[in-house]
Scaffold this motif. Structure first.
Motif, PDB file in Angstrom:
ATOM      1  N   THR A   1       0.854  -1.193   0.000  1.00  0.00           N
ATOM      2  CA  THR A   1       0.000   0.000   0.000  1.00  0.00           C
ATOM      3  C   THR A   1       0.884   1.235   0.000  1.00  0.00           C
ATOM      4  OG1 THR A   1      -0.156   0.090   2.411  1.00  0.00           O
ATOM      5  CG2 THR A   1      -1.920  -1.094   1.255  1.00  0.00           C
ATOM      6  N   VAL A   2       0.337   2.339  -0.453  1.00  0.00           N
ATOM      7  CA  VAL A   2       1.016   3.622  -0.422  1.00  0.00           C
ATOM      8  C   VAL A   2       0.128   4.573   0.351  1.00  0.00           C
ATOM      9  CG1 VAL A   2       1.825   5.564  -1.803  1.00  0.00           C
ATOM     10  CG2 VAL A   2       2.172   3.234  -2.616  1.00  0.00           C
ATOM     11  N   GLU A   3       0.702   5.312   1.290  1.00  0.00           N
ATOM     12  CA  GLU A   3      -0.072   6.293   2.034  1.00  0.00           C
ATOM     13  C   GLU A   3       0.053   7.636   1.329  1.00  0.00           C
ATOM     14  OE1 GLU A   3      -0.922   7.391   6.614  1.00  0.00           O
ATOM     15  OE2 GLU A   3       1.172   7.149   6.062  1.00  0.00           O
ATOM     16  N   MET A   4      -1.046   8.145   0.837  1.00  0.00           N
ATOM     17  CA  MET A   4      -1.078   9.425   0.134  1.00  0.00           C
ATOM     18  C   MET A   4      -1.691  10.467   1.050  1.00  0.00           C
ATOM     19  SD  MET A   4       0.316   8.669  -2.742  1.00  0.00           S
ATOM     20  CE  MET A   4      -0.034   9.978  -3.876  1.00  0.00           C
ATOM     21  N   CYS A   5      -1.008  11.584   1.203  1.00  0.00           N
ATOM     22  CA  CYS A   5      -1.464  12.659   2.077  1.00  0.00           C
ATOM     23  C   CYS A   5      -1.635  13.940   1.278  1.00  0.00           C
ATOM     24  CB  CYS A   5      -0.445  12.896   3.191  1.00  0.00           C
ATOM     25  SG  CYS A   5      -0.096  11.423   4.179  1.00  0.00           S
ATOM     26  N   THR A   6      -2.629  14.717   1.638  1.00  0.00           N
ATOM     27  CA  THR A   6      -2.854  15.994   0.974  1.00  0.00           C
ATOM     28  C   THR A   6      -2.648  17.120   1.969  1.00  0.00           C
ATOM     29  OG1 THR A   6      -5.222  15.981   1.460  1.00  0.00           O
ATOM     30  CG2 THR A   6      -4.544  14.983  -0.613  1.00  0.00           C
ATOM     31  N   ARG A   7      -2.068  18.196   1.491  1.00  0.00           N
ATOM     32  CA  ARG A   7      -1.848  19.359   2.360  1.00  0.00           C
ATOM     33  C   ARG A   7      -3.154  20.071   2.652  1.00  0.00           C
ATOM     34  NH1 ARG A   7       3.149  22.202  -0.545  1.00  0.00           N
ATOM     35  NH2 ARG A   7       3.931  20.240  -1.287  1.00  0.00           N
ATOM     36  N   ARG A   8      -3.956  20.245   1.625  1.00  0.00           N
ATOM     37  CA  ARG A   8      -5.204  21.014   1.783  1.00  0.00           C
ATOM     38  C   ARG A   8      -6.134  20.386   2.806  1.00  0.00           C
ATOM     39  NH1 ARG A   8      -5.356  21.037  -4.240  1.00  0.00           N
ATOM     40  NH2 ARG A   8      -4.059  22.801  -4.801  1.00  0.00           N
ATOM     41  N   ALA A   9      -6.339  19.085   2.696  1.00  0.00           N
ATOM     42  CA  ALA A   9      -7.268  18.406   3.594  1.00  0.00           C
ATOM     43  C   ALA A   9      -6.582  17.949   4.873  1.00  0.00           C
ATOM     44  CB  ALA A   9      -7.893  17.211   2.888  1.00  0.00           C
ATOM     45  N   ALA A  10      -5.273  18.023   4.903  1.00  0.00           N
ATOM     46  CA  ALA A  10      -4.485  17.573   6.051  1.00  0.00           C
ATOM     47  C   ALA A  10      -4.898  16.155   6.446  1.00  0.00           C
ATOM     48  CB  ALA A  10      -4.625  18.541   7.219  1.00  0.00           C
ATOM     49  N   SER A  11      -5.068  15.312   5.445  1.00  0.00           N
ATOM     50  CA  SER A  11      -5.469  13.935   5.715  1.00  0.00           C
ATOM     51  C   SER A  11      -4.650  12.982   4.854  1.00  0.00           C
ATOM     52  CB  SER A  11      -6.954  13.756   5.416  1.00  0.00           C
ATOM     53  OG  SER A  11      -7.203  13.953   4.035  1.00  0.00           O
ATOM     54  N   CYS A  12      -4.664  11.719   5.257  1.00  0.00           N
ATOM     55  CA  CYS A  12      -3.947  10.685   4.532  1.00  0.00           C
ATOM     56  C   CYS A  12      -4.877   9.499   4.305  1.00  0.00           C
ATOM     57  CB  CYS A  12      -2.733  10.206   5.322  1.00  0.00           C
ATOM     58  SG  CYS A  12      -1.509  11.491   5.629  1.00  0.00           S
ATOM     59  N   SER A  13      -4.606   8.780   3.231  1.00  0.00           N
ATOM     60  CA  SER A  13      -5.372   7.557   2.979  1.00  0.00           C
ATOM     61  C   SER A  13      -4.433   6.509   2.390  1.00  0.00           C
ATOM     62  CB  SER A  13      -6.531   7.833   2.022  1.00  0.00           C
ATOM     63  OG  SER A  13      -6.045   8.326   0.792  1.00  0.00           O
ATOM     64  N   ASN A  14      -4.718   5.253   2.675  1.00  0.00           N
ATOM     65  CA  ASN A  14      -3.930   4.143   2.134  1.00  0.00           C
ATOM     66  C   ASN A  14      -4.519   3.719   0.808  1.00  0.00           C
ATOM     67  OD1 ASN A  14      -2.037   3.878   4.184  1.00  0.00           O
ATOM     68  ND2 ASN A  14      -3.431   2.665   5.433  1.00  0.00           N
ATOM     69  N   ILE A  15      -3.661   3.580  -0.190  1.00  0.00           N
ATOM     70  CA  ILE A  15      -4.076   3.162  -1.515  1.00  0.00           C
ATOM     71  C   ILE A  15      -3.365   1.848  -1.816  1.00  0.00           C
ATOM     72  CG2 ILE A  15      -4.122   3.746  -3.958  1.00  0.00           C
ATOM     73  CD1 ILE A  15      -3.965   6.692  -3.023  1.00  0.00           C
ATOM     74  N   SER A  16      -4.139   0.850  -2.152  1.00  0.00           N
ATOM     75  CA  SER A  16      -3.598  -0.476  -2.400  1.00  0.00           C
ATOM     76  C   SER A  16      -2.878  -0.547  -3.745  1.00  0.00           C
ATOM     77  CB  SER A  16      -4.731  -1.501  -2.373  1.00  0.00           C
ATOM     78  OG  SER A  16      -4.219  -2.781  -2.648  1.00  0.00           O
ATOM     79  N   LEU A  17      -1.743  -1.228  -3.750  1.00  0.00           N
ATOM     80  CA  LEU A  17      -1.045  -1.543  -4.993  1.00  0.00           C
ATOM     81  C   LEU A  17      -1.504  -2.925  -5.432  1.00  0.00           C
ATOM     82  CD1 LEU A  17       2.532  -0.403  -3.973  1.00  0.00           C
ATOM     83  CD2 LEU A  17       0.905   0.819  -5.410  1.00  0.00           C
ATOM     84  N   ARG A  18      -1.499  -3.188  -6.705  1.00  0.00           N
ATOM     85  CA  ARG A  18      -1.962  -4.484  -7.197  1.00  0.00           C
ATOM     86  C   ARG A  18      -0.950  -5.594  -6.947  1.00  0.00           C
ATOM     87  NH1 ARG A  18      -4.061  -1.389 -12.242  1.00  0.00           N
ATOM     88  NH2 ARG A  18      -6.084  -0.785 -11.443  1.00  0.00           N
ATOM     89  N   VAL A  19       0.329  -5.218  -6.821  1.00  0.00           N
ATOM     90  CA  VAL A  19       1.402  -6.192  -6.637  1.00  0.00           C
ATOM     91  C   VAL A  19       2.333  -5.663  -5.559  1.00  0.00           C
ATOM     92  CG1 VAL A  19       3.386  -7.300  -7.757  1.00  0.00           C
ATOM     93  CG2 VAL A  19       1.315  -6.859  -9.065  1.00  0.00           C
ATOM     94  N   GLN A  20       2.727  -6.520  -4.603  1.00  0.00           N
ATOM     95  CA  GLN A  20       3.701  -6.096  -3.602  1.00  0.00           C
ATOM     96  C   GLN A  20       5.035  -5.825  -4.281  1.00  0.00           C
ATOM     97  OE1 GLN A  20       3.835  -9.142  -0.596  1.00  0.00           O
ATOM     98  NE2 GLN A  20       2.438  -7.975   0.686  1.00  0.00           N
ATOM     99  N   ARG A  21       5.749  -4.820  -3.773  1.00  0.00           N
ATOM    100  CA  ARG A  21       7.024  -4.430  -4.358  1.00  0.00           C
ATOM    101  C   ARG A  21       8.057  -4.212  -3.267  1.00  0.00           C
ATOM    102  NH1 ARG A  21       5.781  -1.658  -9.452  1.00  0.00           N
ATOM    103  NH2 ARG A  21       3.572  -1.917  -9.792  1.00  0.00           N
ATOM    104  N   ILE A  22       9.299  -4.578  -3.589  1.00  0.00           N
ATOM    105  CA  ILE A  22      10.425  -4.325  -2.692  1.00  0.00           C
ATOM    106  C   ILE A  22      11.367  -3.373  -3.421  1.00  0.00           C
ATOM    107  CG2 ILE A  22      12.389  -5.351  -1.478  1.00  0.00           C
ATOM    108  CD1 ILE A  22      10.723  -7.994  -1.460  1.00  0.00           C
ATOM    109  N   ALA A  23      11.708  -2.252  -2.801  1.00  0.00           N
ATOM    110  CA  ALA A  23      12.635  -1.246  -3.322  1.00  0.00           C
ATOM    111  C   ALA A  23      12.203  -0.620  -4.647  1.00  0.00           C
ATOM    112  CB  ALA A  23      14.048  -1.812  -3.422  1.00  0.00           C
ATOM    113  N   PRO A  24      10.927  -0.157  -4.741  1.00  0.00           N
ATOM    114  CA  PRO A  24      10.550   0.613  -5.933  1.00  0.00           C
ATOM    115  C   PRO A  24      11.022   2.054  -5.784  1.00  0.00           C
ATOM    116  CG  PRO A  24       8.704   0.539  -4.444  1.00  0.00           C
ATOM    117  CD  PRO A  24       9.819  -0.282  -3.817  1.00  0.00           C
ATOM    118  N   ALA A  25      10.807   2.856  -6.801  1.00  0.00           N
ATOM    119  CA  ALA A  25      11.099   4.290  -6.720  1.00  0.00           C
ATOM    120  C   ALA A  25       9.819   5.045  -7.082  1.00  0.00           C
ATOM    121  CB  ALA A  25      12.223   4.670  -7.678  1.00  0.00           C
TER     122      ALA A  25
END
Length: 159
Positions: A9-33
């Protein structure tokens, strides 16, 4: 991340809403960029799966809040860098698909396509790449094909 470092998962945060949400990736990854793109989108490049090195690239589309498939880079890799260039493109350097790579590629978000770029002289993974004010990218550190530290920096110039 789970215990072995796989990102699912990737946690995406927004400045305006001052909130974060977890977004699922379709495939687990080790050491992406990850690299931010103009307009708020984010490019996720590579990373290795548990079964094989390199996964398909993904594009986080800010307007939808979801990841979607992106054009695949020419080389599968993990432990690489992704550096935003002044013109909005992204330079991807090094990493490994078994051993460190000297290959460099550029992602153009306007064309949604990859092109080969001038390669650094030394294969490396686990390094750092920093965009400089003049448009060049400083590449330093990491380890070489033998696992030894790379003890010099290289200056990559945009084409």
């Amino acid at each position: 991340q789970d215990r072995d470092g796989a990102l699912d998962t990737v946690e995406m945060c927004t400045r305006r809403a001052a909130s974060c949400s977890n977004i699922s990736l379709r495939v687990q990854r080790i050491a992406p960029a990850l690299a931010p793109l103009p307009g708020g989108d984010v490019l996720l490049i590579g990373g290795s799966e548990r079964a094989a090195a390199g996964t398909s690239e993904m594009l986080y589309v800010a307007s939808t809040g979801r990841f979607e498939p992106a054009a695949n880079a020419g080389e599968r890799r993990s432990g690489h860098t992704a550096t935003g260039l002044k013109d909005g493109r992204v330079l991807v350097v090094g990493g490994a698909t078994g051993g460190p790579s000297t290959r460099a590629e550029i992602y153009d978000p306007a064309a949604r396509a990859w092109t080969a770029a001038a390669s650094p002289s030394e294969a490396r993974r686990g390094h750092v790449a920093v965009a400089l004010n003049d448009g060049a990218v400083l590449i330093l550190g990491g380890v070489d094909q033998d696992g030894a530290p790379v003890r010099f920096a290289e200056l990559w110039q945009p084409e």
